[in-house]
Design a protein around this motif. Structure first.
Motif, PDB file in Angstrom:
ATOM      1  N   ILE A  19     -15.939 -42.763  13.083  1.00  0.00           N
ATOM      2  CA  ILE A  19     -15.686 -43.536  11.858  1.00  0.00           C
ATOM      3  C   ILE A  19     -16.907 -44.394  11.501  1.00  0.00           C
ATOM      4  O   ILE A  19     -17.322 -44.460  10.338  1.00  0.00           O
ATOM      5  CB  ILE A  19     -14.411 -44.389  12.018  1.00  0.00           C
ATOM      6  N   ILE A  20     -17.489 -45.020  12.508  1.00  0.00           N
ATOM      7  CA  ILE A  20     -18.723 -45.785  12.239  1.00  0.00           C
ATOM      8  C   ILE A  20     -19.822 -44.821  11.783  1.00  0.00           C
ATOM      9  O   ILE A  20     -20.639 -45.150  10.911  1.00  0.00           O
ATOM     10  CB  ILE A  20     -19.146 -46.609  13.482  1.00  0.00           C
ATOM     11  N   GLY A  21     -19.799 -43.609  12.328  1.00  0.00           N
ATOM     12  CA  GLY A  21     -20.756 -42.583  11.883  1.00  0.00           C
ATOM     13  C   GLY A  21     -20.609 -42.299  10.392  1.00  0.00           C
ATOM     14  O   GLY A  21     -21.606 -42.064   9.694  1.00  0.00           O
ATOM     15  N   LEU A  22     -19.389 -42.334   9.890  1.00  0.00           N
ATOM     16  CA  LEU A  22     -19.178 -42.115   8.450  1.00  0.00           C
ATOM     17  C   LEU A  22     -19.688 -43.304   7.638  1.00  0.00           C
ATOM     18  O   LEU A  22     -20.286 -43.122   6.566  1.00  0.00           O
ATOM     19  CB  LEU A  22     -17.699 -41.845   8.176  1.00  0.00           C
TER      20      LEU A  22
ATOM     21  N   ALA B 275     -22.886 -56.409  25.064  1.00  0.00           N
ATOM     22  CA  ALA B 275     -23.779 -56.733  23.939  1.00  0.00           C
ATOM     23  C   ALA B 275     -23.021 -57.203  22.707  1.00  0.00           C
ATOM     24  O   ALA B 275     -23.591 -57.889  21.861  1.00  0.00           O
ATOM     25  CB  ALA B 275     -24.638 -55.515  23.592  1.00  0.00           C
ATOM     26  N   VAL B 276     -21.745 -56.839  22.602  1.00  0.00           N
ATOM     27  CA  VAL B 276     -20.978 -57.252  21.414  1.00  0.00           C
ATOM     28  C   VAL B 276     -19.783 -58.129  21.805  1.00  0.00           C
ATOM     29  O   VAL B 276     -18.848 -58.297  21.020  1.00  0.00           O
ATOM     30  CB  VAL B 276     -20.519 -56.035  20.573  1.00  0.00           C
ATOM     31  N   ALA B 277     -19.832 -58.679  23.027  1.00  0.00           N
ATOM     32  CA  ALA B 277     -18.731 -59.520  23.505  1.00  0.00           C
ATOM     33  C   ALA B 277     -19.060 -61.000  23.295  1.00  0.00           C
ATOM     34  O   ALA B 277     -20.192 -61.360  22.949  1.00  0.00           O
ATOM     35  CB  ALA B 277     -18.490 -59.243  24.989  1.00  0.00           C
ATOM     36  N   SER B 278     -18.070 -61.849  23.552  1.00  0.00           N
ATOM     37  CA  SER B 278     -18.316 -63.294  23.563  1.00  0.00           C
ATOM     38  C   SER B 278     -19.327 -63.602  24.665  1.00  0.00           C
ATOM     39  O   SER B 278     -19.507 -62.812  25.600  1.00  0.00           O
ATOM     40  CB  SER B 278     -17.007 -64.025  23.868  1.00  0.00           C
ATOM     41  N   ASP B 279     -19.961 -64.766  24.592  1.00  0.00           N
ATOM     42  CA  ASP B 279     -20.962 -65.118  25.604  1.00  0.00           C
ATOM     43  C   ASP B 279     -20.369 -65.091  27.009  1.00  0.00           C
ATOM     44  O   ASP B 279     -20.994 -64.600  27.956  1.00  0.00           O
ATOM     45  CB  ASP B 279     -21.535 -66.517  25.333  1.00  0.00           C
ATOM     46  N   GLU B 280     -19.149 -65.595  27.161  1.00  0.00           N
ATOM     47  CA  GLU B 280     -18.532 -65.671  28.497  1.00  0.00           C
ATOM     48  C   GLU B 280     -18.291 -64.268  29.045  1.00  0.00           C
ATOM     49  O   GLU B 280     -18.587 -63.974  30.201  1.00  0.00           O
ATOM     50  CB  GLU B 280     -17.197 -66.429  28.462  1.00  0.00           C
ATOM     51  N   THR B 281     -17.735 -63.404  28.215  1.00  0.00           N
ATOM     52  CA  THR B 281     -17.431 -62.053  28.681  1.00  0.00           C
ATOM     53  C   THR B 281     -18.715 -61.255  28.910  1.00  0.00           C
ATOM     54  O   THR B 281     -18.824 -60.498  29.879  1.00  0.00           O
ATOM     55  CB  THR B 281     -16.496 -61.360  27.677  1.00  0.00           C
ATOM     56  N   ARG B 282     -19.673 -61.472  28.063  1.00  0.00           N
ATOM     57  CA  ARG B 282     -20.992 -60.836  28.259  1.00  0.00           C
ATOM     58  C   ARG B 282     -21.549 -61.203  29.638  1.00  0.00           C
ATOM     59  O   ARG B 282     -21.925 -60.329  30.425  1.00  0.00           O
ATOM     60  CB  ARG B 282     -21.952 -61.342  27.166  1.00  0.00           C
TER      61      ARG B 282
ATOM     62  N   LEU C 277     -17.782 -49.710  19.851  1.00  0.00           N
ATOM     63  CA  LEU C 277     -17.840 -50.847  18.939  1.00  0.00           C
ATOM     64  C   LEU C 277     -19.301 -51.290  18.734  1.00  0.00           C
ATOM     65  O   LEU C 277     -19.670 -51.818  17.678  1.00  0.00           O
ATOM     66  CB  LEU C 277     -17.017 -51.984  19.560  1.00  0.00           C
ATOM     67  N   TYR C 278     -20.084 -51.062  19.762  1.00  0.00           N
ATOM     68  CA  TYR C 278     -21.509 -51.430  19.722  1.00  0.00           C
ATOM     69  C   TYR C 278     -22.222 -50.887  18.478  1.00  0.00           C
ATOM     70  O   TYR C 278     -23.083 -51.543  17.893  1.00  0.00           O
ATOM     71  CB  TYR C 278     -22.179 -50.897  20.995  1.00  0.00           C
ATOM     72  N   ASN C 279     -21.830 -49.679  18.073  1.00  0.00           N
ATOM     73  CA  ASN C 279     -22.523 -49.038  16.944  1.00  0.00           C
ATOM     74  C   ASN C 279     -22.399 -49.817  15.646  1.00  0.00           C
ATOM     75  O   ASN C 279     -23.300 -49.793  14.807  1.00  0.00           O
ATOM     76  CB  ASN C 279     -21.984 -47.620  16.748  1.00  0.00           C
ATOM     77  N   ASP C 280     -21.264 -50.486  15.492  1.00  0.00           N
ATOM     78  CA  ASP C 280     -21.032 -51.273  14.276  1.00  0.00           C
ATOM     79  C   ASP C 280     -22.096 -52.359  14.138  1.00  0.00           C
ATOM     80  O   ASP C 280     -22.498 -52.718  13.028  1.00  0.00           O
ATOM     81  CB  ASP C 280     -19.626 -51.887  14.374  1.00  0.00           C
ATOM     82  N   ARG C 281     -22.574 -52.859  15.268  1.00  0.00           N
ATOM     83  CA  ARG C 281     -23.646 -53.854  15.253  1.00  0.00           C
ATOM     84  C   ARG C 281     -25.029 -53.201  15.219  1.00  0.00           C
ATOM     85  O   ARG C 281     -25.927 -53.679  14.534  1.00  0.00           O
ATOM     86  CB  ARG C 281     -23.564 -54.751  16.497  1.00  0.00           C
ATOM     87  N   LEU C 282     -25.187 -52.088  15.948  1.00  0.00           N
ATOM     88  CA  LEU C 282     -26.507 -51.437  16.018  1.00  0.00           C
ATOM     89  C   LEU C 282     -26.998 -51.058  14.628  1.00  0.00           C
ATOM     90  O   LEU C 282     -28.170 -51.228  14.300  1.00  0.00           O
ATOM     91  CB  LEU C 282     -26.447 -50.188  16.907  1.00  0.00           C
ATOM     92  N   VAL C 283     -26.098 -50.523  13.805  1.00  0.00           N
ATOM     93  CA  VAL C 283     -26.514 -50.120  12.450  1.00  0.00           C
ATOM     94  C   VAL C 283     -25.915 -51.043  11.392  1.00  0.00           C
ATOM     95  O   VAL C 283     -25.942 -50.730  10.206  1.00  0.00           O
ATOM     96  CB  VAL C 283     -26.189 -48.638  12.151  1.00  0.00           C
ATOM     97  N   ASN C 284     -25.369 -52.181  11.861  1.00  0.00           N
ATOM     98  CA  ASN C 284     -24.933 -53.241  10.938  1.00  0.00           C
ATOM     99  C   ASN C 284     -24.014 -52.709   9.838  1.00  0.00           C
ATOM    100  O   ASN C 284     -24.193 -53.018   8.658  1.00  0.00           O
ATOM    101  CB  ASN C 284     -26.183 -53.914  10.308  1.00  0.00           C
TER     102      ASN C 284
ATOM    103  N   ASN D  29     -26.047 -38.572  16.556  1.00  0.00           N
ATOM    104  CA  ASN D  29     -27.235 -38.227  15.753  1.00  0.00           C
ATOM    105  C   ASN D  29     -27.303 -39.047  14.476  1.00  0.00           C
ATOM    106  O   ASN D  29     -28.369 -39.548  14.099  1.00  0.00           O
ATOM    107  CB  ASN D  29     -27.216 -36.741  15.381  1.00  0.00           C
ATOM    108  N   ILE D  30     -26.179 -39.171  13.788  1.00  0.00           N
ATOM    109  CA  ILE D  30     -26.158 -39.905  12.514  1.00  0.00           C
ATOM    110  C   ILE D  30     -26.521 -41.370  12.759  1.00  0.00           C
ATOM    111  O   ILE D  30     -27.352 -41.957  12.054  1.00  0.00           O
ATOM    112  CB  ILE D  30     -24.764 -39.777  11.857  1.00  0.00           C
ATOM    113  N   ILE D  31     -25.924 -41.945  13.783  1.00  0.00           N
ATOM    114  CA  ILE D  31     -26.161 -43.372  14.064  1.00  0.00           C
ATOM    115  C   ILE D  31     -27.607 -43.607  14.494  1.00  0.00           C
ATOM    116  O   ILE D  31     -28.266 -44.543  14.034  1.00  0.00           O
ATOM    117  CB  ILE D  31     -25.143 -43.873  15.122  1.00  0.00           C
ATOM    118  N   MET D  32     -28.133 -42.739  15.352  1.00  0.00           N
ATOM    119  CA  MET D  32     -29.529 -42.937  15.796  1.00  0.00           C
ATOM    120  C   MET D  32     -30.513 -42.718  14.646  1.00  0.00           C
ATOM    121  O   MET D  32     -31.514 -43.435  14.548  1.00  0.00           O
ATOM    122  CB  MET D  32     -29.861 -42.017  16.973  1.00  0.00           C
ATOM    123  N   ALA D  33     -30.242 -41.737  13.787  1.00  0.00           N
ATOM    124  CA  ALA D  33     -31.160 -41.496  12.657  1.00  0.00           C
ATOM    125  C   ALA D  33     -31.192 -42.719  11.742  1.00  0.00           C
ATOM    126  O   ALA D  33     -32.265 -43.151  11.299  1.00  0.00           O
ATOM    127  CB  ALA D  33     -30.734 -40.250  11.882  1.00  0.00           C
TER     128      ALA D  33
END
Ligand SMILES: *[C@@H]1O[C@H](CO)[C@@H](O)[C@H](O)[C@H]1NC(C)=O
Ligand SMILES: *[C@@H]1O[C@H](CO)[C@@H](O)[C@H](O)[C@H]1NC(C)=O
Ligand SMILES: *[C@@H]1O[C@H](CO)[C@@H](O)[C@H](O)[C@H]1NC(C)=O
Length: 690
Positions: free
Chosen positions: A514-517, A629-636, A577-584, A452-456
């Motif tokens: 933790i990213i939520g915090l 979405a948050v991996a290197s191009d090759e792994t993506r 880990l994606y969240n760290d990028r989604l909300v920068n 909820n915190i991340i989406m808001a």
């Protein structure tokens, strides 16, 4: 013993030779036909475990559950009749030569006796920025016919639906009528004993179904399936009569047919348009600020009645088709630019499925988007289901995420939930958002507070609606308080992957908290609480430092995150880990990203990377794409190619699953997830660019 005659053998051989269709961009496990909300969800099984390979003539369409929906198509060419859709008795099937899907369309090209070609386009419009259109629970079927051999042919077209559409219990009594409005002819069919908000086998037991076409040049009839289809075969038209013996769906199966005389057909295509609609004036019940209320379908606020809505939708085809084509092209262009053709296989297959689990309700002044947790348990508005789905909404219109969150804020801010953490869902079964006043929902405290915190925040970042964060600041910081207590060392609990069971100290779950915090720190800053911002930021930074020593195995080669602290032998997809990028939040050091990018390829199987070490052969496709979405191009590219390969090769025949076996490409034994909205997560790459 059955001894085929020589004639039968050669017919069989001929059908084997001609039964070859191309599938573009892939042959998915099930082909979407009319997929618009949890109750208008019609598919065509392709994978061999349930389906015929994806050939429209020769098999019945079905609801997402697999329950058959009678939807037939016949064509009479120079007096000889063939099937182009479904499996009616006593007709020869025409030969499908091509199938193609886009984000909103499924297009079949079917050859009839080498004389004419039928092109059947199923369009379920998706208009994320146009709620008037998006609110309509309707889908198009456009059928065009043209000469294949250069000769003129005398052609009549026929289609019907059966009463199977109106209930999940085939012994229910159906009733029907027909009529015309604004030059549109329709059949109307409903369950005689209407049961508001009631489901049987996931089907709605209330509302009216409409099958409609242009009133000019058509004939119509209701009656027993073989009777009505036989009259068309014999005469090329229907008799305009109405069968008034209202009866159980499965008693001499009543069908509702249209026939259209196309006349002499040459090389220019002649098209006929049909629409299928579910009209439910009342959609859901919701325990919100004003107590428990029935909430109307949003379309009722735009139209005087269901016939006005039907008429608008039918006549809107040119505009709706244009808007859908624009959306198809945008998804195609953006997907290919982000990660190539394999990625488009996933994104374009997910669009109708994700939107098809939702429904706009309420009024133009106060509306919500409700979502069903299709197939896993039918829960209403599950946070950890619309969270994985949210990338498609962030990409297409972030306002939709607000409309998913709003009922949660409203329910919990009105004191309808006793726990200090965030609720899991708003009701045990769609369409009842009756809440959990007793607090006995399926607890996933760190998961749902973090979601909820991340989406808001992600919503506010994309719209600059900081007032939304101020409005909900009290409950957002209440949930953050829970994360302060439990995110670093999560107590034994479920994460969203509840099928894997309870576990303490989940590394990936802790990361979400933790990213939520860190996200709460930015929420505080945006809500003009700089002191809170400093406080949450300091806690998040301290926690992420500790997390790096608790959650990573540095000794393995290559190093990787572990599933649970204190067990170095484990690993899992670190999708949060994606969240760290989604909300920068820029909280997690780059080496963690690099480490996971290096690790995943070392454990990849034919169809992907296992979810975690609790089970080495199953995975979650939505989480793989979050990782990609948050991996290197090759792994993506490797993760996306593996999942796209699964789509093209899986023998399962149910709508796109998110839970599957990475080695053999089947469902996970005993847990057949299908048609779930979480596939909106295929847009994880594109949500980061929005
Ligand atoms: C929703 O609640 C109503 C009672 O208000 C009940 O009749 C109905 O069966 C419930 N629907 C589902 C799907 O559980
Ligand atoms: C969780 O990990 C912490 C830190 O290693 C440990 O002290 C605690 O006992 C673990 N909790 C459980 C329930 O295993
Ligand atoms: C992300 O945050 C960093 C600071 O941590 C900032 O420099 C950058 O502009 C932000 N990016 C976006 C897209 O907001």
């Amino acid at each position: 013993m059955y001894l085929p005659t020589l004639g039968a053998v050669s017919t069989l051989l001929a059908s084997l030779v001609t039964a070859q269709s191309t599938f573009t961009p892939a042959r998915p496990p099930a082909l979407p036909l009319a997929v618009k909300n949890p109750y208008l969800s019609t598919w065509f099984a392709a994978g061999s475990q349930r389906g015929n390979g994806g050939y429209l003539p020769g098999q019945w369409p079905s609801f997402w559950t697999g329950q058959i929906l009678g939807w037939a198509g016949l064509i009479r060419v120079d007096g000889e009749t063939f099937t182009w859709m479904g499996s009616p008795s006593n007709f020869e099937a025409a030969s499908q030569v091509a199938y193609e899907y886009t984000s909103t369309k499924s297009i079949f090209t079917i050859d009839v006796a080498d004389k004419v070609t039928v092109k059947a386009t199923f369009l379920s419009p998706v208009t994320p920025n146009d709620f008037k259109r998006q609110s309509l629970i309707s889908s198009y079927l456009s059928v065009s016919v043209f000469s294949k051999d250069g000769q003129k042919h005398d052609v009549q077209l026929y289609t019907d639906i059966s009463a199977e559409w109106v209930s999940g219990d085939s012994e229910s009594v159906a009733q029907w009528d027909s009529g015309e409005v604004d030059g549109i002819a329709y059949h109307k069919v409903w369950k005689q004993n209407q049961q508001l908000f009631h489901e049987i086998n996931d089907r709605a037991e209330w509302g009216n179904w409409y099958y409609a076409t242009d009133a000019a040049g058509h004939t119509r009839q209701s009656g027993r399936d073989e009777t009505v289809r036989g009259i068309f075969r014999d005469s090329g038209e229907l008799q305009g009569s109405k069968d008034t013996n209202y009866r159980p769906i499965n008693n001499d199966y009543p069908v509702f047919g249209f026939a259209v005389d196309l006349g002499s057909i040459g090389s220019s295509p002649v098209s006929t348009l049909f629409t299928i609609t579910l009209a439910q004036e009342t959609a859901i019940q919701f325990l919100g600020a004003d107590g428990l209320k029935n909430v109307p379908s949003l379309w009722t606020d735009y139209f005087d009645d269901e016939l006005a809505a039907l008429s608008f939708f039918y006549k809107d085809y040119p505009e709706s088709d244009k808007l859908s084509t624009e959306l198809d092209n945008k998804v195609a262009t953006d997907s290919k630019a982000a990660a190539g053709d394999n990625y488009l296989i996933l994104t374009s297959l997910a669009v109708r499925q994700a939107f098809g689990a939702t429904q706009l309700v309420g009024t133009q002044d106060k509306h919500y988007l409700f979502l069903k947790e299709i197939s896993s348990n039918g829960n209403m508005q599950t946070v950890d289901v619309f969270y994985p789905a949210s990338p498609i909404f962030f990409y297409m219109n972030p306002e939709l995420v607000k409309l998913l969150l709003d009922p949660h804020f409203e329910n919990q801010e009105s004191g309808h939930y006793p726990n200090k953490w965030a609720i899991h869902d708003l009701g045990t079964h769609y369409p009842n958002a009756t809440g959990h006043a007793d607090g006995n929902d399926e607890h996933m405290p760190v998961e749902e507070c973090g979601n909820n915190i991340i989406m808001a925040l992600a919503y506010a970042q994309r719209t600059n609606n900081n007032a939304y964060l101020t409005q909900h600041y009290d409950i957002l910081t209440q949930w953050a308080g829970y994360l302060v207590d439990d995110a670093l060392l999560p107590a034994e609990q479920l994460s969203t992957d509840d099928f894997a069971g309870h576990l303490a100290n989940q590394t990936n779950l802790a990361l979400k908290g933790i990213i939520g915090l860190a996200a709460t720190a930015e929420i505080a800053a945006r809500a003009n609480n700089p002191q809170d911002a400093d406080k949450y930021s300091a806690i998040a930074r301290s926690y992420i430092d500790q997390w790096q020593s608790l959650g990573i195995n540095y000794d393995d080669y290559p190093p990787h995150s572990i599933l649970t602290y204190n067990d170095q032998a484990t690993h899992g997809l670190l999708y949060n880990l994606y969240n760290d990028r989604l909300v920068n939040t820029s909280l997690v050091p780059q080496f963690v990203y690099d480490m996971q990018s290096t690790f995943y390829p070392t454990i990849k199987e034919r169809y992907g990377v296992a979810l975690d070490t609790r089970n080495q052969y199953w995975t979650k496709g939505d989480w793989e794409v979050f990782c990609a979405a948050v991996a290197s191009d090759e792994t993506r590219d490797l993760l996306i190619a593996a999942y796209a390969r699964w789509v093209a090769e899986t023998p399962t025949g149910s709508p796109f699953t998110d839970l599957y076996n990475v080695n053999v490409g089947t469902h996970v034994e005993g847990i057949e997830f299908k048609a779930r909205p979480v596939q909106g997560g295929m847009f994880a790459l594109l949500a980061l660019q929005s």
